[in-house]
Scaffold this active site. Structure first.
Site, PDB file in Angstrom:
ATOM      1  CB  CYS A  17      10.989  -0.592   0.928  1.00  0.00           C
ATOM      2  SG  CYS A  17      11.277   0.083  -0.710  1.00  0.00           S
ATOM      3  N   GLY A  34       6.384  -6.456  -0.610  1.00  0.00           N
ATOM      4  CA  GLY A  34       5.665  -6.418   0.663  1.00  0.00           C
ATOM      5  C   GLY A  34       6.577  -6.782   1.806  1.00  0.00           C
ATOM      6  CB  SER A  35       5.861  -7.631   5.280  1.00  0.00           C
ATOM      7  OG  SER A  35       4.983  -8.717   5.107  1.00  0.00           O
ATOM      8  CD  GLU A  74      11.927  -6.899  -5.860  1.00  0.00           C
ATOM      9  OE1 GLU A  74      13.003  -6.603  -5.321  1.00  0.00           O
ATOM     10  OE2 GLU A  74      11.851  -7.676  -6.830  1.00  0.00           O
ATOM     11  CG  LEU A  75      10.874  -9.537   0.639  1.00  0.00           C
ATOM     12  CD1 LEU A  75      11.362 -10.825   1.280  1.00  0.00           C
ATOM     13  CD2 LEU A  75       9.393  -9.628   0.312  1.00  0.00           C
ATOM     14  CD1 TRP A 118      -0.215  -1.603   3.093  1.00  0.00           C
ATOM     15  CD2 TRP A 118       0.699   0.434   3.273  1.00  0.00           C
ATOM     16  NE1 TRP A 118       0.612  -1.617   4.193  1.00  0.00           N
ATOM     17  CE2 TRP A 118       1.178  -0.370   4.328  1.00  0.00           C
ATOM     18  CE3 TRP A 118       1.140   1.766   3.180  1.00  0.00           C
ATOM     19  CZ2 TRP A 118       2.089   0.103   5.286  1.00  0.00           C
ATOM     20  CZ3 TRP A 118       2.041   2.227   4.134  1.00  0.00           C
ATOM     21  CH2 TRP A 118       2.498   1.411   5.166  1.00  0.00           C
ATOM     22  CG  ASN A 119       5.164   1.311   0.457  1.00  0.00           C
ATOM     23  OD1 ASN A 119       4.748   0.558  -0.420  1.00  0.00           O
ATOM     24  ND2 ASN A 119       6.423   1.409   0.765  1.00  0.00           N
ATOM     25  CE  LYS A 130      -3.436  -8.970  -3.002  1.00  0.00           C
ATOM     26  NZ  LYS A 130      -4.000  -7.805  -2.273  1.00  0.00           N
ATOM     27  N   PRO A 131      -3.450  -5.284  -6.118  1.00  0.00           N
ATOM     28  CG  PRO A 131      -4.932  -3.509  -6.393  1.00  0.00           C
ATOM     29  CD  PRO A 131      -4.657  -4.906  -6.847  1.00  0.00           C
ATOM     30  CD  GLU A 174      10.055  -2.420   6.795  1.00  0.00           C
ATOM     31  OE1 GLU A 174       9.206  -3.321   6.896  1.00  0.00           O
ATOM     32  OE2 GLU A 174      10.492  -2.016   5.702  1.00  0.00           O
TER      33      GLU A 174
HETATM   34  P1  NAD Z   1       2.239  -7.107   3.253  1.00  0.00           P
HETATM   35  O1  NAD Z   1       3.258  -8.175   3.153  1.00  0.00           O
HETATM   36  O2  NAD Z   1       1.356  -7.079   4.421  1.00  0.00           O
HETATM   37  O3  NAD Z   1       1.271  -7.140   1.968  1.00  0.00           O
HETATM   38  C1  NAD Z   1       1.761  -7.062   0.656  1.00  0.00           C
HETATM   39  C2  NAD Z   1       0.779  -7.716  -0.291  1.00  0.00           C
HETATM   40  O4  NAD Z   1       0.730  -9.114  -0.017  1.00  0.00           O
HETATM   41  C3  NAD Z   1      -0.650  -7.213  -0.175  1.00  0.00           C
HETATM   42  O5  NAD Z   1      -1.187  -7.050  -1.459  1.00  0.00           O
HETATM   43  C4  NAD Z   1      -1.355  -8.343   0.561  1.00  0.00           C
HETATM   44  O6  NAD Z   1      -2.727  -8.450   0.282  1.00  0.00           O
HETATM   45  C5  NAD Z   1      -0.617  -9.548   0.020  1.00  0.00           C
HETATM   46  N1  NAD Z   1      -0.716 -10.763   0.843  1.00  0.00           N
HETATM   47  C6  NAD Z   1      -1.155 -10.902   2.098  1.00  0.00           C
HETATM   48  N2  NAD Z   1      -1.040 -12.192   2.495  1.00  0.00           N
HETATM   49  C7  NAD Z   1      -0.522 -12.876   1.468  1.00  0.00           C
HETATM   50  C8  NAD Z   1      -0.160 -14.237   1.255  1.00  0.00           C
HETATM   51  N3  NAD Z   1      -0.299 -15.160   2.202  1.00  0.00           N
HETATM   52  N4  NAD Z   1       0.368 -14.583   0.066  1.00  0.00           N
HETATM   53  C9  NAD Z   1       0.548 -13.653  -0.898  1.00  0.00           C
HETATM   54  N5  NAD Z   1       0.235 -12.354  -0.755  1.00  0.00           N
HETATM   55  C10 NAD Z   1      -0.297 -11.968   0.412  1.00  0.00           C
HETATM   56  O7  NAD Z   1       3.035  -5.737   3.094  1.00  0.00           O
HETATM   57  P2  NAD Z   1       2.476  -4.242   3.239  1.00  0.00           P
HETATM   58  O8  NAD Z   1       2.233  -3.964   4.677  1.00  0.00           O
HETATM   59  O9  NAD Z   1       1.379  -4.038   2.260  1.00  0.00           O
HETATM   60  O10 NAD Z   1       3.722  -3.379   2.710  1.00  0.00           O
HETATM   61  C11 NAD Z   1       4.744  -2.903   3.515  1.00  0.00           C
HETATM   62  C12 NAD Z   1       6.002  -3.722   3.342  1.00  0.00           C
HETATM   63  O11 NAD Z   1       6.422  -3.704   1.976  1.00  0.00           O
HETATM   64  C13 NAD Z   1       7.172  -3.170   4.120  1.00  0.00           C
HETATM   65  O12 NAD Z   1       7.848  -4.214   4.782  1.00  0.00           O
HETATM   66  C14 NAD Z   1       8.052  -2.551   3.053  1.00  0.00           C
HETATM   67  O13 NAD Z   1       9.422  -2.467   3.410  1.00  0.00           O
HETATM   68  C15 NAD Z   1       7.822  -3.471   1.907  1.00  0.00           C
HETATM   69  N6  NAD Z   1       8.181  -2.838   0.631  1.00  0.00           N
HETATM   70  C16 NAD Z   1       9.339  -3.245  -0.007  1.00  0.00           C
HETATM   71  C17 NAD Z   1       9.740  -2.626  -1.190  1.00  0.00           C
HETATM   72  C18 NAD Z   1      11.019  -3.050  -1.890  1.00  0.00           C
HETATM   73  O14 NAD Z   1      11.261  -2.602  -3.013  1.00  0.00           O
HETATM   74  N7  NAD Z   1      11.869  -3.863  -1.276  1.00  0.00           N
HETATM   75  C19 NAD Z   1       8.964  -1.601  -1.731  1.00  0.00           C
HETATM   76  C20 NAD Z   1       7.797  -1.207  -1.056  1.00  0.00           C
HETATM   77  C21 NAD Z   1       7.412  -1.844   0.119  1.00  0.00           C
END
Ligand code: NAD
Length: 506
Positions: free
Chosen positions: A275, A219-220, A241-242, A146-147, A170-171, A370
């Site tokens: 991130c 994501g995370s 990309e975490l 979402w960021n 999938k956003p 983080e």
């Molecule tokens: P998140 O991991 O909670 O969610 C990311 C996505 O994964 C969402 O679309 C969510 O619906 C989906 N998701 C949830 N459960 C899942 C599953 N079991 N299997 C597959 N997908 C699933 O992350 P967030 O809170 O939306 O985003 C913040 C994180 O993203 C932070 O840790 C940040 O550092 C990271 N991030 C990394 C980068 C990078 O380039 N390394 C860039 C932006 C954000």
């Protein structure tokens, strides 16, 4: 109304709220997870024509989409602000980055996917013409956080589309609206139906993994592990990309004002929800007091709030705010001091005051986990070696920054840091360098996102085609030849192949 983007249940329609104001940002139609297979099948059919169009034809479509983004920037940013509570300064960063990526990709995509001719490994094999073809993976699943709802949705999808893949996006369930607008824009710009958006949370994301030929996840770290497991069970490749905990090192010969400006921007930009934000700073003791004073001065000048005329906006949700609150509270209880901020802002919306923490150490979560909030913990160090040790004392390895007037020395420090990118006398700027990949080490990721031809080729499978240079004969080792001939040709090939090792081994 409570400012929250968490929507109860993911069936039918849902309402998205602005986390800064609690106002309704819009409605979303959640996708039934069982429909994802059908949507992916539709993409798979449309992808064939997209691939056959060739790189030149696809470049034209991507160029038209870039123009659409430029023409509709105001509308996109308005919606972005409504669903994230960002300031307009922060919201204004996303569309230009995409246009920069598109502009670069359009320039290099034809070359990136052009067949590559490889030399024959020996004189005997010079009768063969060896070519590597880059064939797109038909459906690339993109799962986004979402960021940065605009940038994270498309920065990798552009490379996939350029490669000739279709994209199933999938956003985040917390920011579903701008993705819909981007898809509308894609179609409005005249592009074919090879970019679909599905809406929902975990179940829909899992269905995306189950129906894709490549998974591009941002994501995370915790979710990234689950994505890797699910994709691995289908033997489908992925790029993750975490999260990050990016360190900044400030040497005694640094331009202190410049370092302070960079630290404050790097930590507070997008309310720290980046991130690659500056999550911790190590400063040499001789310049520590001067640096801290400059940082506090800069932070006190910041205007927090959503929309126009503000530096940074709201945190996305109460959950995100709770993490920041816990990190600061725990640090203060363990002996840290907050020189500015230190608590959530009064008034409506999920805002947290910009916070500078000192007297911190690595026993505190604010230095190891983080935070993803507007905090800047600063630690005094006795030497550059100590700063490097602390910077590397992390499960993460996304990126880092080093400040020194001696650029050669800073580069030397950079190469001692265990992470995917280092900015010297700047922060985050590697993201603008669309010719270079961006990837995390350790638990910050696997693979790398966009950047260079790699950001296109990663979505391709390599197909090697070996053909005779003439029609005179295949030159193969068939049984049809006498066994003596086969043995002789085997001897010649081995002798030729051994020539180099024998020479070098001497
Ligand atoms: P998140 O991991 O909670 O969610 C990311 C996505 O994964 C969402 O679309 C969510 O619906 C989906 N998701 C949830 N459960 C899942 C599953 N079991 N299997 C597959 N997908 C699933 O992350 P967030 O809170 O939306 O985003 C913040 C994180 O993203 C932070 O840790 C940040 O550092 C990271 N991030 C990394 C980068 C990078 O380039 N390394 C860039 C932006 C954000």
């Amino acid at each position: 109304m409570t400012a929250t983007n968490s929507v109860a249940g993911f069936t039918g329609t849902g309402t998205v709220f602005n986390p800064a104001t609690g106002e309704i940002a819009g409605e979303v139609q959640w996708t039934d997870p069982s429909d994802v297979e059908k949507i992916a099948a539709g993409l798979r059919t449309a992808q064939r024509e997209w691939e056959q169009r060739g790189a030149k034809g696809r470049a034209k479509a991507l160029a038209r989409f870039a123009v659409w983004l430029g023409d509709n920037r105001d509308e996109i940013e308005k919606l972005l602000i409504a669903e994230t509570g960002k300031s307009s300064t922060d919201a204004a960063q996303e569309v230009p980055l995409l246009i920069m990526i598109l502009s670069y990709v359009i320039k290099v995509m034809e070359k990136a996917v052009a067949p590559e001719v490889r030399p024959a490994p020996s004189a005997v094999l010079s009768i063969k013409k060896i070519a590597i073809h880059f064939r797109p993976r038909p459906v690339v699943g993109v799962i986004a956080p979402w960021n940065y709802p605009v940038a994270n949705a498309l920065m990798d999808a552009i490379g996939a589309l350029a490669a000739g893949s279709a994209v199933l996006l999938k956003p985040s369930e917390q920011t579903p609206l701008t993705a819909e607008l981007l898809r509308q824009g894609w179609l409005a710009s005249g592009a074919p139906d090879v970019f679909a958006v599905v809406q929902g949370a975990r179940e829909v994301a899992e269905a995306v993994i189950d129906n894709s030929d490549y998974v591009q996840f941002t994501g995370s770290t915790a979710t990234g592990r689950k994505v890797a497991e699910r994709a691995a069970s289908r033997l489908v490749p992925y790029s993750l990309e975490l999260g990050g905990k990016d360190p900044m090192i400030v040497c005694e010969d640094a331009d202190i004002d410049m370092a302070a400006h960079a630290a404050v921007w790097g930590a507070m930009f997008n309310a720290g929800q980046t991130c690659v934000s500056v999550e911790r700073v190590y400063v040499l003791e001789s310049v520590y007091d001067k640096f801290v004073a400059a940082v506090v001065r800069d932070v006190e000048a910041l205007q927090m709030g959503a929309g126009e005329g503000k530096h940074f906006g709201a945190l996305i949700s109460e959950q995100q705010l709770a993490v920041t609150e816990r990190h600061v509270k725990e640090a203060l209880a363990a002996g840290a001091r907050a020189l500015t901020g230190g608590e959530r802002a009064s008034g409506p919306g999920s805002f947290y005051q910009p916070t500078v923490l000192v007297d911190v150490d690595h026993s505190m979560a604010c230095m190891t986990e983080e935070t993803f909030g507007p905090t800047l913990p600063i630690m005094k160090v006795a030497s550059v070696d100590e700063a490097i040790r602390f910077a590397n004392d992390s499960a993460y390895g996304l990126s880092a920054s080093v400040f020194s007037r001696d650029v050669a020395r800073a580069k030397d420090i950079a190469l001692q840091l265990d992470c995917g990118a280092v900015n010297v006398n700047d922060v985050i700027s590697n993201l603008m360098c669309t010719t270079a990949p961006m990837g995390g080490w350790k638990t910050s990721g696997i693979g790398a996102r966009f950047g260079g031809v790699d950001g296109i080729r990663k979505f391709c499978r390599q197909e090697t085609v070996v053909a005779p240079r003439t029609n005179l004969g295949a030159g193969g080792n068939f049984y049809h030849n006498s066994l003596k001939t086969l043995a002789r040709s085997n001897q010649v090939l081995t002798k030729l192949a051994l020539a180099r090792p024998r020479r070098i081994a001497k």
